[in-house]
Write an enzyme that holds these catalytic residues in place. Structure first.
Site, PDB file in Angstrom:
ATOM      1  N   CYS A  36       0.920  -1.056  -0.269  1.00 21.54           N
ATOM      2  CA  CYS A  36       0.001  -0.180  -0.050  1.00 21.54           C
ATOM      3  C   CYS A  36       0.887   1.350  -0.186  1.00 21.54           C
ATOM      4  O   CYS A  36       2.159   1.272   0.282  1.00 21.54           O
ATOM      5  CB  CYS A  36      -0.836  -0.043   1.153  1.00 21.54           C
ATOM      6  N   TYR A  73      -5.810 -13.097  -3.313  1.00 21.09           N
ATOM      7  CA  TYR A  73      -5.546 -12.548  -2.082  1.00 21.09           C
ATOM      8  C   TYR A  73      -6.003 -13.266  -0.844  1.00 21.09           C
ATOM      9  O   TYR A  73      -7.172 -12.704  -0.804  1.00 21.09           O
ATOM     10  CB  TYR A  73      -5.507 -11.046  -1.939  1.00 21.09           C
ATOM     11  N   HIS A  85      -2.578 -11.990   5.262  1.00 19.12           N
ATOM     12  CA  HIS A  85      -2.623 -10.904   6.199  1.00 19.12           C
ATOM     13  C   HIS A  85      -3.970 -10.640   7.266  1.00 19.12           C
ATOM     14  O   HIS A  85      -4.282  -9.734   7.843  1.00 19.12           O
ATOM     15  CB  HIS A  85      -2.702  -9.625   5.647  1.00 19.12           C
ATOM     16  N   ASP A 119       3.532  -9.110   9.999  1.00 15.95           N
ATOM     17  CA  ASP A 119       4.129  -9.185   8.756  1.00 15.95           C
ATOM     18  C   ASP A 119       5.254  -8.217   8.400  1.00 15.95           C
ATOM     19  O   ASP A 119       6.239  -8.505   7.933  1.00 15.95           O
ATOM     20  CB  ASP A 119       3.081  -9.453   7.437  1.00 15.95           C
TER      21      ASP A 119
END
Ligand code: ADP
Ligand code: SF4
Length: 691
Positions: free
Chosen positions: A31, A172, A175, A267
């Protein structure tokens, strides 16, 4: 310089389904706070990564459908065909430099309250949305038709991704974010139909969509799967064994496995809480589950370590988000054997703060990050000097160092003078505090660059006065003399000094960094700075055996570190070190042996015993040299001085990233017409108005 043979392995091509990556450097999706608001700036940023040698360059999360927006966060969108050109622009920039372009399709579902679209969030189970802000919104449980619709929407997005020119179209599931993860997790999936309960059932949607995506993109694109492999945090979380079983069930369907942890804060830990390769042990065994290439991240900046990971067979490609932000040219530098030119990530997560504050990405180490199109800055190349006029830079903190190396690279003759015997200013001082050792990389990179520049001279132990400046007669003078911590209580809560008894023991972070510790054992830290310093000083004192109380007017310690995803780690560490945390209190006055505090809501006061107080408050610019020179402006012409500028903390105290940016900005602006402020100082995208 020739490449080091031990690193050859990093430059082997890797086949990812139908496409071939030119080497093993993989920029994983990240991001950046630009997204749909700044698509051209973003396209250029990704293009520079491709130019720097990454084999694969990915987008951030790309929202696939209007029923799941992630506002207020600003990511990319692919809601309908009208969004294709925005994405195509990015794919084109990436292709121009020979890299593969990857798109991370995302349906956030339970993670977004849909603030923009006002649609009801969809999730495997109708629970309150799992956002950072406890939004008062619940999702609706998806019925079979919703699931069919969702599969169709994902397919349509995959088709659009292919049409936009992407070579890798992601599914995806990482996370602890997004619809697939929610289906996989017992915490969020309470279904009793064929999409809930058993492992096979929870994996069903992921499997179906992987197959849908493969069918949709045909044999022109690869289909990677981003997936969390983790240690369990609670009984409902996906255990390591379960994660392996899940991979086993779909092992050969994706063309690549991109591994991460759940959630993002674990992460992408900062260097204060996790070293390079922190999660490496989690890669063990993954390659026995699949024959497909595996990507793993770990804030890797050492090519030796990268090569050894490949040699050990743990992963096939080196995944990097932050190292590629700090140095978009990392692969090129390894390829050319220019290892000491690598600008190593310091693990501060200032880049992440762009996303959390919905503002364009910035980086402590790389001031050009996010500015490639906005200001036309490049991470490696600077415009050649427009004159031979020498520059004097006073102060060798991050601002002075960056200005010196950037001006040096432009070709200006530069003199850098530092009053102490150590280069680096606040970076050198702060990197001695607990957990901040990696911050010295800000100094080390610049020091090495300066050493290679014959036109930059550094003088240590050289305190510069206004008389010196006037005597030397440099046409350009940059004052980068930094700032010091205030000792009068002024900061966010109090904007005027608080009463302090004359014989009270009051320290600041500067006193402690200078080596002076409190004399008494009972210490109160008043943290009205709210970034890292209060917590770091608390650690430093707790480690030295003090009874430490950290008091803050905020609800939690180091509250701004929410933006760097550190807050929960900071608070946990202080609790573990027996630091007493007193939130919602204002320091009213400091007496001898006691302080008076007030509740920030009611104003009720009380006394608390304290033998010493550390004020972590505002800082004050050390701009006396600038002010003195301005007062003597009449003498400039005769001395040959044309401009005197303040940069970094000497202009206005802020983060190290601000100081580096300021140094670069000064270097870029040298010999340009002075900025009058009449025009916007950077490029921006203007929204097209429709009827
Ligand atoms: P910034 O973050 O803006 O780069 P720092 O506080 O890190 O600022 O660095 C400022 C540096 O300037 C320090 O190393 C300090 O010793 C040095 N300095 C301050 N005043 C003078 C001076 N008069 N002459 C030379 N160096 C100075
Ligand atoms: Fe690394 Fe900090 Fe730059 Fe992010 S901002 S890439 S963590 S140096």
């Amino acid at each position: 310089m020739p490449r080091i043979p031990a690193h050859d392995i990093l430059f082997e091509p890797v086949d990812i389904g139908p496409v071939r990556a030119r080497n093993r450097f993989y920029q994983t999706p990240h991001c950046n706070g630009m997204g749909y608001r700044d698509p051209t700036a973003l396209a250029h940023m990704r293009g520079v990564k491709a130019e720097g040698g990454w084999a694969v360059v990915c987008t951030e999360q790309v929202e696939i459908h209007h029923t799941s927006d992630i506002n207020p966060f600003i990511e990319l969108r692919l809601w309908d065909d009208r969004d294709i050109p925005m994405l195509a622009k990015m794919a084109d920039r990436i292709h121009e430099h020979g890299a593969l372009a990857g798109i991370e399709l995302a349906y956030n579902g339970l993670n977004g309250p849909n603030l923009y679209g006002r649609e009801i969030p969809l999730a495997p189970t109708g629970l309150p949305v799992a956002s950072f802000t406890y939004d008062p919104v619940q999702a609706r449980t998806m019925d079979k038709e919703d699931i069919r619709n969702f599969r169709r929407w994902h397919r349509a997005a995959a088709r659009r991704g292919r049409e936009a020119g992407f070579d890798l179209v992601y599914v995806y599931a990482g996370h602890a974010l997004g619809c697939f993860y929610h289906f996989l997790s017992r915490r969020y999936n309470h279904r009793t139909d064929e999409y809930g309960g058993s492992l096979e059932n929870r994996v069903r949607l992921l499997k179906e969509v992987l197959l849908d995506t493969r069918e949709e993109v045909g044999d022109s694109c690869a289909v990677p799967c981003r997936f969390s492999i983790d240690e369990p945090a609670g009984p409902d979380d996906i255990s390591r064994a379960e994660a392996e079983d899940m991979i086993g069930l779909v092992a050969e369907i994706p063309d690549l496995w991109d591994l991460c942890l759940a959630g993002w804060e674990r992460d992408s830990k900062t260097s204060r809480f996790g070293p390079e390769g922190d999660q490496e042990y989690l890669y063990e065994n993954i390659k026995t589950l699949t024959t497909k290439p595996v990507v793993g991240v770990g804030r890797y900046t050492s090519p030796d370590r990268m090569a050894s990971l490949i040699r050990k067979g743990l992963i096939d490609m080196i995944g990097c988000a932050r190292p590629s932000i700090a140095d978009p040219f990392l692969p090129k530098k390894v390829e050319e054997g220019r290892l000491d030119d690598i600008r190593e990530c310091i693990g501060c997560n200032i880049c992440v703060s762009g996303d959390f504050t919905m503002s364009p990405i910035r980086c402590t180490q790389n001031p050009s990050m996010g500015e490639e199109w906005r200001r036309g800055w490049h991470p490696e190349y600077l415009p050649p000097a427009k004159s031979e006029k020498p520059v004097l830079i006073v102060g060798s903190g991050p601002a002075g160092l960056e200005a010196a190396q950037a001006l040096g690279k432009r070709g200006y003759p530069v003199t850098l003078a530092e009053k102490t015997t150590r280069i680096g200013g606040r970076v050198t001082r702060e990197s001695g505090l607990p957990g901040l050792a990696a911050w010295s990389r800000v100094r080390d990179y610049r020091e090495l660059q300066i050493r290679k520049l014959a036109n930059v001279e550094v003088y240590l132990d050289s305190e510069i006065t206004a008389d010196h400046v006037l005597e030397f007669g440099y046409p350009r003078v940059a004052i980068a003399t930094g700032a010091r911590w205030r000792a009068d209580g002024v900061a966010h809560h109090w904007t005027r000094p608080i009463p302090i008894a004359e014989s009270a023991e009051v320290l600041t972070p500067d006193t402690i960094m200078d080596g002076t510790l409190p004399t008494g054992r009972e210490v109160i830290i008043w943290d009205d700075d709210h970034y890292y310093m209060g917590g770091v000083i608390a650690e430093r004192l707790a480690d030295s055996g003090y009874n430490v109380t950290l008091m803050t007017p905020a609800a939690e310690v180091s509250t701004w570190t929410r933006n760097t995803m550190e807050q929960t780690f900071v608070q946990a560490r202080l609790i573990e070190k027996d630091v007493t945390i007193l939130p919602h209190l204002a320091l009213e006055s400091i007496g001898v042996g006691r302080v008076q505090v007030a509740c920030v809501f009611t104003g009720r006061t009380r006394d608390i015993p304290a033998e010493a107080v550390v004020l972590v408050t505002a800082r004050i610019s050390e701009d006396y040299l600038h002010d003195e020179l301005v007062a003597r402006r009449g003498e400039w012409e005769q001395a040959g001085i044309e401009t005197v500028s303040r940069i970094g903390d000497a202009e206005a105290p802020a983060t190290i990233a601000h100081a580096v940016f300021s140094g670069r900005r000064y270097a870029e602006a040298t010999d340009e017409p002075p900025a009058t402020g009449d025009q916007v100082s950077f490029r921006r995208e203007i929204t097209e108005l429709l009827e």
